[in-house]
Write an enzyme that holds these catalytic residues in place. Sequence first.
Site, PDB file in Angstrom:
ATOM      1  CB  VAL A  36      53.809  10.164  63.155  1.00  0.00           C
ATOM      2  CG1 VAL A  36      52.362  10.550  63.412  1.00  0.00           C
ATOM      3  CG2 VAL A  36      54.620  10.190  64.437  1.00  0.00           C
ATOM      4  N   GLY A  74      62.401  18.231  65.074  1.00  0.00           N
ATOM      5  CA  GLY A  74      63.012  19.345  64.336  1.00  0.00           C
ATOM      6  C   GLY A  74      63.186  20.518  65.283  1.00  0.00           C
ATOM      7  CG  ASP A  78      57.970  24.710  58.281  1.00  0.00           C
ATOM      8  OD1 ASP A  78      58.070  25.725  59.001  1.00  0.00           O
ATOM      9  OD2 ASP A  78      58.749  24.468  57.352  1.00  0.00           O
ATOM     10  CD  GLU A 107      69.931  30.091  52.410  1.00  0.00           C
ATOM     11  OE1 GLU A 107      69.502  29.025  52.872  1.00  0.00           O
ATOM     12  OE2 GLU A 107      70.384  31.011  53.117  1.00  0.00           O
ATOM     13  CB  ALA A 144      64.687  27.451  61.405  1.00  0.00           C
ATOM     14  CD  GLN A 145      66.174  31.943  63.862  1.00  0.00           C
ATOM     15  OE1 GLN A 145      66.073  32.167  65.066  1.00  0.00           O
ATOM     16  NE2 GLN A 145      67.120  31.175  63.378  1.00  0.00           N
TER      17      GLN A 145
HETATM   18  C1  LIG Z   1      67.488  24.665  52.299  1.00  0.00           C
HETATM   19  C2  LIG Z   1      66.656  25.378  53.335  1.00  0.00           C
HETATM   20  C3  LIG Z   1      67.130  26.559  53.891  1.00  0.00           C
HETATM   21  C4  LIG Z   1      66.371  27.217  54.886  1.00  0.00           C
HETATM   22  N1  LIG Z   1      66.902  28.350  55.431  1.00  0.00           N
HETATM   23  C5  LIG Z   1      66.266  28.940  56.463  1.00  0.00           C
HETATM   24  C6  LIG Z   1      66.863  30.051  57.146  1.00  0.00           C
HETATM   25  O1  LIG Z   1      67.936  30.534  56.760  1.00  0.00           O
HETATM   26  N2  LIG Z   1      66.207  30.572  58.207  1.00  0.00           N
HETATM   27  C7  LIG Z   1      65.024  30.059  58.669  1.00  0.00           C
HETATM   28  O2  LIG Z   1      64.498  30.549  59.674  1.00  0.00           O
HETATM   29  N3  LIG Z   1      64.419  29.016  58.035  1.00  0.00           N
HETATM   30  C8  LIG Z   1      65.007  28.435  56.947  1.00  0.00           C
HETATM   31  N4  LIG Z   1      64.425  27.369  56.318  1.00  0.00           N
HETATM   32  C9  LIG Z   1      63.095  26.887  56.765  1.00  0.00           C
HETATM   33  C10 LIG Z   1      63.218  25.988  57.982  1.00  0.00           C
HETATM   34  O3  LIG Z   1      64.159  24.976  57.749  1.00  0.00           O
HETATM   35  C11 LIG Z   1      61.857  25.375  58.367  1.00  0.00           C
HETATM   36  O4  LIG Z   1      60.930  26.415  58.547  1.00  0.00           O
HETATM   37  C12 LIG Z   1      62.018  24.566  59.656  1.00  0.00           C
HETATM   38  O5  LIG Z   1      62.839  23.442  59.421  1.00  0.00           O
HETATM   39  C13 LIG Z   1      60.676  24.089  60.219  1.00  0.00           C
HETATM   40  O6  LIG Z   1      60.923  23.530  61.475  1.00  0.00           O
HETATM   41  P1  LIG Z   1      59.966  22.426  62.101  1.00  0.00           P
HETATM   42  O7  LIG Z   1      60.439  22.178  63.479  1.00  0.00           O
HETATM   43  O8  LIG Z   1      58.541  22.803  61.887  1.00  0.00           O
HETATM   44  O9  LIG Z   1      60.164  21.129  61.209  1.00  0.00           O
HETATM   45  P2  LIG Z   1      61.435  20.375  60.618  1.00  0.00           P
HETATM   46  O10 LIG Z   1      62.691  21.096  60.843  1.00  0.00           O
HETATM   47  O11 LIG Z   1      61.040  20.057  59.219  1.00  0.00           O
HETATM   48  O12 LIG Z   1      61.445  19.040  61.491  1.00  0.00           O
HETATM   49  C14 LIG Z   1      60.414  18.089  61.375  1.00  0.00           C
HETATM   50  C15 LIG Z   1      60.863  16.823  62.059  1.00  0.00           C
HETATM   51  O13 LIG Z   1      59.780  15.875  61.974  1.00  0.00           O
HETATM   52  C16 LIG Z   1      60.269  14.613  61.539  1.00  0.00           C
HETATM   53  N5  LIG Z   1      59.178  13.978  60.805  1.00  0.00           N
HETATM   54  C17 LIG Z   1      58.561  14.433  59.693  1.00  0.00           C
HETATM   55  N6  LIG Z   1      57.563  13.606  59.333  1.00  0.00           N
HETATM   56  C18 LIG Z   1      57.555  12.602  60.240  1.00  0.00           C
HETATM   57  C19 LIG Z   1      56.723  11.464  60.434  1.00  0.00           C
HETATM   58  N7  LIG Z   1      55.708  11.190  59.625  1.00  0.00           N
HETATM   59  N8  LIG Z   1      56.979  10.676  61.485  1.00  0.00           N
HETATM   60  C20 LIG Z   1      58.000  10.933  62.350  1.00  0.00           C
HETATM   61  N9  LIG Z   1      58.809  12.010  62.206  1.00  0.00           N
HETATM   62  C21 LIG Z   1      58.582  12.827  61.185  1.00  0.00           C
HETATM   63  C22 LIG Z   1      61.476  14.938  60.684  1.00  0.00           C
HETATM   64  O14 LIG Z   1      62.388  13.849  60.657  1.00  0.00           O
HETATM   65  C23 LIG Z   1      62.061  16.162  61.412  1.00  0.00           C
HETATM   66  O15 LIG Z   1      62.972  15.768  62.407  1.00  0.00           O
HETATM   67  C24 LIG Z   1      65.125  26.689  55.308  1.00  0.00           C
HETATM   68  C25 LIG Z   1      64.644  25.500  54.731  1.00  0.00           C
HETATM   69  C26 LIG Z   1      65.386  24.842  53.761  1.00  0.00           C
HETATM   70  C27 LIG Z   1      64.857  23.561  53.168  1.00  0.00           C
END
Ligand SMILES: Cc1cc2nc3c(=O)[nH]c(=O)nc-3n(C[C@H](O)[C@H](O)[C@H](O)COP(=O)(O)OP(=O)(O)OC[C@H]3O[C@@H](n4cnc5c(N)ncnc54)[C@H](O)[C@@H]3O)c2cc1C
Length: 404
Positions: free
Chosen positions: A79, A12, A299, A167, A316-317
């Site tokens: 995982v 992610g 997250d 949203e 995400a930021q």
């Molecule tokens: C609809 C929506 C709108 C949003 N809008 C905003 C915004 O405008 N601005 C903002 O900053 N944030 C926003 N967010 C929040 C943001 O998307 C999250 O905080 C962000 O995605 C977290 O990033 P991450 O890298 O921790 O995990 P993620 O982006 O969730 O990525 C996790 C990765 O791990 C993989 N994964 C998960 N479990 C497993 C497993 N067991 N085995 C192997 N792979 C796995 C997934 O496939 C994914 O690729 C929004 C969220 C949603 C749902």
Amino acid sequence: MAKKTIGILGAGYAGLLALKVLQSKAKDVAITLIDRNDYHYEATDLHEVAAGSVKEDKISFPIKDVVNPNITTFIKGTVTKVDKATKTVEVEGQAPMTFDYLIIALGFASETFGIKGAQANALAMDDVETAQAVHTHFVKQLEDYRVTKNPDNLKVIICGAGFTGVELLGAMAEHKAEYAKIAGVDASEIKLMCVDASPRLLPMFPTDLVDYAIKKLAQKDAMILSGKGISEVTENGIIFKDRETEEEGELNANTIIWTTGVSGSHVMQDSGFDARRNRVMVTPELQDPEDDHVYIVGDVSAVMDEASGRPYPTTAQISLVMGHTAAHNIIASLTGGSYEKFTYSSIGTICSLGNTDAIGIVGKSSKVKGYVASVVKKMSLNKSLLETGGVKELLSKGRFDLYH
Ligand SMILES: Cc1cc2nc3c(=O)[nH]c(=O)nc-3n(C[C@H](O)[C@H](O)[C@H](O)COP(=O)(O)OP(=O)(O)OC[C@H]3O[C@@H](n4cnc5c(N)ncnc54)[C@H](O)[C@@H]3O)c2cc1C
């Protein structure tokens, strides 16, 4: 000397940023990246897939596009567990992976808070597949309406008017005419509702911006019902209690979408991490307090913001910055350099209300709304895409529909 092995779990925002930094700066390392999909998706755009605004390929790109095969091995797999004692990661149906350093970036999952019927009857919007499933389900209800004439087929209840719920409501409101066409009805018969327990929505924004959002959505007949605590989700509706009158009420719909909140990946609990809602309180350097070779980012982590005395929100930021910090600190550990503490200064927060409308705060406190805010939102999505995917993905998947 054998190369040090670095595992990255999750491709992610946090995982890919860490990969990018390690691939460009780390020397003599072998990286293994694991994700359950062979594509990265921009989770911030999932609501657009659910609403039918964009197809899934617009918000995703192949992970292989950002993997340097000379340094990194990509494994498509799920995982299931991290074993810190043996320094191994268990992957469903595959050989375990061993590591010297690990970055856990497994992201979020919907949280139902144990509300009766939510798991069974409401649709989650956690990833590309579930976002697609929301759209497919609603379209099926609309098609069925032509036969059943059941008005519940035309109704959607979004549970939770936080950032994600609002949203999604805004995106769906834009498509009412298309939804109506599928069902063969007038657009006014499509009913979109978003229900939330809190009487004060979107607390990160000033009241006048929130009032603007509610008004603009209401003009599109997309209603936000606040102060209504959902106590049960049934097969075709919700039961709620009005926070002011204490009276119970019921709303019916054949499409119920759950956006009340998220927790971290269940892998954290399954692996025995000391986690709250599957988020581990990490050190300022983003390490597991029990193992300084394990970094926990995005997250699945919680890091204290000393200014506010509360953990940073999960965004995400912030995930992108965390990915960068974790990678930097692994390189520092390998080279004897200095570690950096996680710091974050927000460049702003924008909540979209559809494609050309939004509300937000830019910088510390400048308010933006309407079309200008929607342009700022697209620019920030493009910035994230550039950071995770590089110029190639930005050019093919970026949001350049700024003029209408
Ligand atoms: C609809 C929506 C709108 C949003 N809008 C905003 C915004 O405008 N601005 C903002 O900053 N944030 C926003 N967010 C929040 C943001 O998307 C999250 O905080 C962000 O995605 C977290 O990033 P991450 O890298 O921790 O995990 P993620 O982006 O969730 O990525 C996790 C990765 O791990 C993989 N994964 C998960 N479990 C497993 C497993 N067991 N085995 C192997 N792979 C796995 C997934 O496939 C994914 O690729 C929004 C969220 C949603 C749902």
